[in-house]
Design an enzyme around this catalytic site. Sequence first.
Site, PDB file in Angstrom:
ATOM      1  N   HIS A 219       0.876  -1.181  -0.041  1.00 36.91           N
ATOM      2  CA  HIS A 219      -0.057   0.035   0.040  1.00 36.91           C
ATOM      3  C   HIS A 219       0.813   1.360  -0.076  1.00 36.91           C
ATOM      4  O   HIS A 219       2.050   1.053   0.707  1.00 36.91           O
ATOM      5  CB  HIS A 219      -0.930   0.179   1.315  1.00 36.91           C
ATOM      6  CG  HIS A 219      -2.121  -0.655   1.174  1.00 36.91           C
ATOM      7  ND1 HIS A 219      -2.757  -1.263   2.159  1.00 36.91           N
ATOM      8  CD2 HIS A 219      -2.958  -0.822   0.283  1.00 36.91           C
ATOM      9  CE1 HIS A 219      -3.934  -1.581   2.048  1.00 36.91           C
ATOM     10  NE2 HIS A 219      -4.147  -1.253   0.704  1.00 36.91           N
TER      11      HIS A 219
ATOM     12  N   CYS B 248      -2.882   2.577   9.273  1.00 35.82           N
ATOM     13  CA  CYS B 248      -3.832   1.854   8.688  1.00 35.82           C
ATOM     14  C   CYS B 248      -5.142   1.805   9.864  1.00 35.82           C
ATOM     15  O   CYS B 248      -6.180   1.486   9.362  1.00 35.82           O
ATOM     16  CB  CYS B 248      -3.352   0.430   8.789  1.00 35.82           C
ATOM     17  SG  CYS B 248      -1.881   0.550   7.632  1.00 35.82           S
TER      18      CYS B 248
HETATM   19  N1  ARG Z   1      -4.400  -7.464   6.574  1.00 30.42           N
HETATM   20  C1  ARG Z   1      -4.557  -6.054   6.156  1.00 30.42           C
HETATM   21  C2  ARG Z   1      -4.509  -6.284   4.523  1.00 30.42           C
HETATM   22  O1  ARG Z   1      -3.628  -6.916   4.078  1.00 30.42           O
HETATM   23  C3  ARG Z   1      -3.832  -5.135   6.672  1.00 30.42           C
HETATM   24  C4  ARG Z   1      -4.362  -3.729   6.137  1.00 30.42           C
HETATM   25  C5  ARG Z   1      -3.228  -2.639   6.401  1.00 30.42           C
HETATM   26  N2  ARG Z   1      -3.847  -1.443   6.072  1.00 30.42           N
HETATM   27  C6  ARG Z   1      -3.035  -0.291   5.368  1.00 30.42           C
HETATM   28  N3  ARG Z   1      -3.601   0.870   5.002  1.00 30.42           N
HETATM   29  N4  ARG Z   1      -1.761  -0.621   4.876  1.00 30.42           N
HETATM   30  O2  ARG Z   1      -5.264  -5.672   3.803  1.00 30.42           O
END
Ligand code: ARG
Length: 308
Positions: free
Chosen positions: A208, A302
Amino acid sequence: MSKLVCPVMLVETVSKVTDYRLGDFPKRLEPGNVLMCPPTHFTVKTVQNPFMEGKVGTVDTELAKKQWQALKEIYESIGCEVKTIDPVEDLEDMVFAANQVLPGLDDNGRPFVILGEMRNAKRNEEVPWYRRWFVANGYHVIDIDDAMVNEEYTPCFEGQGDAIWHPGRKLLWCAYGPRTDKQSATLLNSLLNVTVLQLKLNDARFYHLDTCFCTIDEDTVMIYEGAFDADGLALIGHFFKKVISVSENEALNFALNAVAINGNVILQKGSPQIVETLKKSGFTPIEVDTSEFMKSGGSVFCLKMMVY
Ligand code: ARG
């Protein structure tokens, strides 16, 4: 020389914006409050990103609750109101409130959200719950596929995980790669009538944008360079006066999954180099422990959505 027309463009390379500087883009009011989802049902059930490998079933739920509460209290201590959304059983990742939508203000000052389209089917079930919360709180809801010419395919779009507003400006940084599809930027550009700067994510560990790009203020950003290609780095360098590069180790410790509010930078503990750099640059780092959430590939950024 001042320009008569403010450009609204989809930008992939710096050559398209060499004539423009940050000051050419309209100002934007930053949201000052925080939306969080209590980690009542949080756990790691399946592997969706490299950080989750080997972590299934290892979350200490009681510790996660304490860490979440401590983070909530930090926001309150720096003057943010923390609003909460009710957690839903079996949606263990709903605690990561940064991914389901992208909020903004329209030209009349009305708050809106663009709904996300999550890559993972289970995570996509979180979106209607967030939609409900935003409707109940006076937001106008826009579907990402409202701008599609045909209805055959909705591109993935993981909200503020991959789309981050330039601080104080109507200018949107939008990444594509492991989660968000490239086509989303085109739709955001036409739906929102804002310039969208596209960044390609080049390293599966930084899945991300919020894992490798952290805006501090209008002029300052922290990045992990290895997550971007040359075009992306050139764009970032063009719009930020100060680009702070973070080491691979500290980036993998989620140092960039941080939140900057009025000079305070809330970040995962254990990244001494960046803490030192932030202090030297006049910012106030506030360290927290989000170890249980890191097992799921998420940290400070997050765990919240900034809201109006
Ligand atoms: N386990 C979640 C996923 O893989 C974690 C999300 C983390 N969020 C972020 N904005 N990086 O989607």
